[in-house]
Design an enzyme around this catalytic site. Structure first.
Site, PDB file in Angstrom:
ATOM      1  CB  ALA A 104      -0.935  -0.002   1.209  1.00 27.85           C
ATOM      2  CG  ASN A 154       1.227  -6.584   6.212  1.00 33.01           C
ATOM      3  OD1 ASN A 154       1.946  -7.281   6.920  1.00 33.01           O
ATOM      4  ND2 ASN A 154       0.049  -6.972   5.775  1.00 33.01           N
ATOM      5  CG  HIS A 182      -0.268   3.993   4.169  1.00 30.58           C
ATOM      6  ND1 HIS A 182      -0.465   3.265   5.315  1.00 30.58           N
ATOM      7  CD2 HIS A 182      -1.174   3.528   3.263  1.00 30.58           C
ATOM      8  CE1 HIS A 182      -1.434   2.388   5.115  1.00 30.58           C
ATOM      9  NE2 HIS A 182      -1.889   2.536   3.883  1.00 30.58           N
TER      10      HIS A 182
END
Length: 264
Positions: A120, A186, A216
């Site tokens: 991601a 992750n 993120h």
């Protein structure tokens, strides 16, 4: 055309299956827990279901792990010992030093390799390049709407249903983040492996009622200069908790195996 096997049958695995219908690979087997044949069939149809790596068909080009940390623990070493390349998005599981060593040894024994899909997040290539010099600091921040943290330890630390402003529910090392939030962190593990490692990489997780995206952020500084990267990703339509970019990164990793000119 490549022939692959897939570990798991969730949202990311479903995306890989759909991509296989129009891309340069086909799915020859799906691996999962015993008794889960019906769940796998709902995604992969009549593709053979296997509960053990030892039953994988011959002629596979690569195995793709889309099953989360448990799938990598249960099947990763067996795949690598058979000499098959393994692609995984379950990077947070590598915060367990014992598992990481086991997988590395299995890859050596089988003459194979574990490929970490970028998942991601982006900018990992720049961070990895910077780690060839001196890195002074790397920090990851993950921000999701409160519902994105449902089922995680955040539920015990915050009243997720009644938040009126952003609230931090984890602030520590990337190792603790990955081990404490195995279904959510992750990305923190990917940042750690690309840069300063699990114990020297900072991680912060935020529940934010003012956003609808999973965001993120990476910040880093060192001999190379400074890096600040932010991505506001969309979830997958059938499972908003899973990043669409994660699924896309798996497909791109598979396709890159046959490309003659690739990034990285």
């Amino acid at each position: 055309m490549q022939t692959i096997a897939v570990i798991g049958y969730g949202a990311v695995a479903s995306y890989v299956r759909m991509a296989a219908t129009s891309s340069r690979f086909r799915v020859a087997a799906v691996i999962g827990r015993p008794g889960r044949e019906n769940a796998a069939r709902a995604v992969f149809g009549e593709v053979p279901f296997l509960a053990e790596v030892s039953r994988l068909p011959v002629g596979l080009d690569v195995v793709v792990d889309c099953a989360g940390h448990a799938g990598l623990r249960d099947h990763g070493a067996g795949v690598l010992r058979r000499g098959l390349p393994l692609v995984t998005v379950s990077i947070g599981a590598l915060a367990d030093d014992g598992l990481r060593a086991e997988l590395a040894e299995a890859a050596r024994a089988g003459g194979s390799r574990l490929h970490l899909a970028s998942g991601a997040i982006g900018a990992l290539d720049a961070l990895s390049a910077a780690s060839a010099g001196r890195l002074e600091e790397v920090r990851y921040t993950g921000r999701k709407p409160p519902s994105g943290w449902a089922g995680s330890p955040a539920e015990k630390r915050l009243d997720l249903r009644n938040l009126s402003e952003p609230a931090v529910h984890f602030d520590g090392s990337a190792r603790d983040c990955a081990l404490t939030y195995p279904k959510n962190a992750n990305v923190a593990a990917s940042v750690a492996l690309a840069g300063l490692g699990f114990d020297r990489t900072g991680a912060r997780l935020i529940a934010d009622p003012t956003t609808t995206r999973n965001t993120h952020e990476i910040s880093a500084r060192g001999d190379f200069g400074e890096l600040n990267f932010t991505i506001a990703g969309k979830g997958m339509p059938d499972n908003p908790k899973s990043s669409a970019l994660t699924a896309m990164s798996v497909v791109r990793t598979i396709l890159n195996r046959e490309e003659r000119i690739v990034f990285g």
